[in-house]
Scaffold this active site. Structure first.
Site, PDB file in Angstrom:
ATOM      1  N   ASP A 153       0.832  -1.358  -0.037  1.00 57.77           N
ATOM      2  CA  ASP A 153       0.025  -0.018   0.028  1.00 57.77           C
ATOM      3  C   ASP A 153       0.723   1.259  -0.152  1.00 57.77           C
ATOM      4  OD1 ASP A 153       0.865  -0.666   2.433  1.00 57.77           O
ATOM      5  OD2 ASP A 153      -0.835   0.079   3.621  1.00 57.77           O
ATOM      6  N   GLU A 240      10.553  -3.850  13.168  1.00 58.35           N
ATOM      7  CA  GLU A 240      11.803  -3.485  12.211  1.00 58.35           C
ATOM      8  C   GLU A 240      12.968  -3.280  12.772  1.00 58.35           C
ATOM      9  OE1 GLU A 240       8.778  -1.959  12.395  1.00 58.35           O
ATOM     10  OE2 GLU A 240       8.225  -1.305  10.572  1.00 58.35           O
TER      11      GLU A 240
HETATM   12  C1  UGA Z   1       3.350  -0.569   9.359  1.00 57.04           C
HETATM   13  C2  UGA Z   1       4.592  -0.993   8.725  1.00 57.04           C
HETATM   14  O1  UGA Z   1       4.870   0.048   7.615  1.00 57.04           O
HETATM   15  C3  UGA Z   1       4.430  -2.358   8.349  1.00 57.04           C
HETATM   16  O2  UGA Z   1       5.588  -2.875   7.570  1.00 57.04           O
HETATM   17  C4  UGA Z   1       4.444  -3.253   9.401  1.00 57.04           C
HETATM   18  O3  UGA Z   1       4.304  -4.777   9.018  1.00 57.04           O
HETATM   19  C5  UGA Z   1       3.080  -2.747  10.565  1.00 57.04           C
HETATM   20  O4  UGA Z   1       3.212  -1.328  10.561  1.00 57.04           O
HETATM   21  C6  UGA Z   1       3.151  -3.418  11.668  1.00 57.04           C
HETATM   22  O5  UGA Z   1       3.284  -2.897  12.534  1.00 57.04           O
HETATM   23  O6  UGA Z   1       2.801  -4.824  11.615  1.00 57.04           O
HETATM   24  P1  UGA Z   1       0.762  -0.634   8.370  1.00 57.04           P
HETATM   25  O7  UGA Z   1       0.400   0.370   7.170  1.00 57.04           O
HETATM   26  O8  UGA Z   1       0.280  -0.393   9.598  1.00 57.04           O
HETATM   27  O9  UGA Z   1       2.281  -0.584   8.337  1.00 57.04           O
HETATM   28  O10 UGA Z   1       0.532  -2.127   7.882  1.00 57.04           O
HETATM   29  P2  UGA Z   1      -0.381  -2.613   6.723  1.00 57.04           P
HETATM   30  O11 UGA Z   1       0.099  -1.915   5.292  1.00 57.04           O
HETATM   31  O12 UGA Z   1      -1.729  -2.822   6.884  1.00 57.04           O
HETATM   32  O13 UGA Z   1       0.493  -4.174   6.549  1.00 57.04           O
HETATM   33  C7  UGA Z   1       1.606  -4.258   5.990  1.00 57.04           C
HETATM   34  C8  UGA Z   1       1.993  -5.505   4.910  1.00 57.04           C
HETATM   35  O14 UGA Z   1       1.221  -6.554   5.583  1.00 57.04           O
HETATM   36  C9  UGA Z   1       0.984  -4.852   3.591  1.00 57.04           C
HETATM   37  O15 UGA Z   1       1.780  -5.423   2.813  1.00 57.04           O
HETATM   38  C10 UGA Z   1      -0.364  -5.815   3.777  1.00 57.04           C
HETATM   39  O16 UGA Z   1      -0.866  -6.067   2.404  1.00 57.04           O
HETATM   40  C11 UGA Z   1       0.038  -6.889   4.564  1.00 57.04           C
HETATM   41  N1  UGA Z   1      -1.013  -7.490   5.585  1.00 57.04           N
HETATM   42  C12 UGA Z   1      -1.662  -6.636   6.331  1.00 57.04           C
HETATM   43  C13 UGA Z   1      -1.423  -8.893   5.238  1.00 57.04           C
HETATM   44  O17 UGA Z   1      -0.537  -9.610   4.535  1.00 57.04           O
HETATM   45  N2  UGA Z   1      -2.255  -9.486   6.173  1.00 57.04           N
HETATM   46  C14 UGA Z   1      -3.046  -8.392   7.108  1.00 57.04           C
HETATM   47  O18 UGA Z   1      -3.943  -9.211   7.708  1.00 57.04           O
HETATM   48  C15 UGA Z   1      -2.759  -7.002   6.868  1.00 57.04           C
HETATM   49 MN    MN Z   2       0.774   0.216   5.130  1.00 56.85          MN
END
Ligand code: UGA
Ligand code: MN
Length: 284
Positions: A153, A240
């Site tokens: 995203d 991270e």
């Molecule tokens: C922030 C960080 O930028 C992420 O790299 C980190 O993994 C996350 O926090 C965390 O604390 O775990 P954020 O925008 O809150 O990011 O997270 P998302 O963009 O919703 O998810 C990170 C990645 O995991 C995305 O590529 C998303 O597609 C994937 N994801 C998310 C899944 O594969 N499954 C899920 O249920 C949710």
């Molecule tokens: Mn994100």
């Protein structure tokens, strides 16, 4: 170089007779590129992704960014029990070199009981699946590259990929629109040019106060430090930092993007659309 051109011509001409898929043709191009072309390190871009209405839009955006980057190997890991046609179709259409995996995040409740301090981490299962794939399929001192955790995203300027191929151990750069600031960034020591701290909206005193989008790791380190993985046990917001601690100290970080003065990636988040109805037969 002439060699490479004629090989490519032959591949193009015989594509139909050989019954190669576009994907296989690209893989061959990638191989010849490595053999005969300038030996750019491969960028292994690791993208966890999960089903929601904006999934295809997000993946379209980043796959088309990646089409502008040479030597990309995209590792897409679906958070699902099985690979979906939506992602499969998108990958085929992307013409990129892609490894398509799936790894489902275990149910939230299951882990909540075990550890009361545990908060939901995203992408853990999927990034670990990618690390496992890298370690099982690539060979230390033979395969050269960098690993970048590329969430589906965010918004990426192709310049961030030109920066990360310089990485010897771990490269770092600013990330826009994250942590309640317009950007988070490593702070450099004026004299040494090394990272001395971080400008971060949240816990800037973490050993590595850097978002997932703000660093890339040399493949050698990933292949050497086989115990380095992501974990649900890591404190919220420490994924991270704890992961980077396996590989390096703060002083060894390599500041990129013009000594961390340029923003080439943004932690954008897409608004969840209101969907009242679904048009049958359309893959959206
Ligand atoms: C922030 C960080 O930028 C992420 O790299 C980190 O993994 C996350 O926090 C965390 O604390 O775990 P954020 O925008 O809150 O990011 O997270 P998302 O963009 O919703 O998810 C990170 C990645 O995991 C995305 O590529 C998303 O597609 C994937 N994801 C998310 C899944 O594969 N499954 C899920 O249920 C949710
Ligand atoms: Mn994100």
């Amino acid at each position: 170089v002439d060699d490479l051109h004629s090989i490519r011509k032959v591949l193009e001409i015989h594509k139909d007779q050989l019954e190669l898929t576009q994907q296989q043709l690209l893989q061959l191009k990638h191989i010849t590129n490595k053999k005969y072309g300038p030996s750019l390190p491969t960028i292994y871009a690791v993208t966890p992704t999960y089903w929601r209405h904006v999934q295809k839009a997000e993946l379209t955006r980043i796959s088309q960014t990646l089409q502008l980057v040479p030597n990309i190997h995209w590792i897409v890991i679906e958070d699902s029990d099985a690979k979906t046609d939506l992602v499969r179709n998108l990958i085929v259409e992307s013409n990129l070199v892609v490894t398509h995996l799936n790894a489902k995040t275990p149910p939230f409740e299951q882990l909540k009981d075990k550890d009361p301090r545990w908060k939901r981490h995203r992408g853990v299962e999927q990034r670990n699946a990618a690390l496992k794939w890298l370690r099982e399929n690539l060979v230390l001192n033979k395969d050269k590259g960098v690993v970048y955790f590329m969430d589906d995203d965010n918004t990426y300027n192709i310049k961030v990929f030109q920066e990360m191929i310089k990485v010897k151990k771990v490269g770092v750069w600013p990330v826009g629109l994250v942590g309640g600031l317009n950007a988070e960034t490593p702070i450099l020591d004026g004299k040494t040019g090394k990272v001395k701290g971080y400008k971060s909206g949240w816990m800037p005193n973490r050993p590595f106060a850097i978002d997932m989008a703000g660093f890339a790791i040399n493949l050698d380190l990933i292949l050497i430090k086989t115990d380095a993985t992501f974990s649900y046990k890591m404190e919220k917001g420490y994924q991270e930092s704890e992961f980077l601690s396996y590989f390096i100290t703060k002083e060894e970080l390599e500041p990129l993007a013009d000594n961390c003065t340029k923003v080439y990636v943004w932690h954008t988040r897409t608004e969840k659309p209101v969907v009242h109805g679904v048009v049958p037969g359309l893959e959206v």
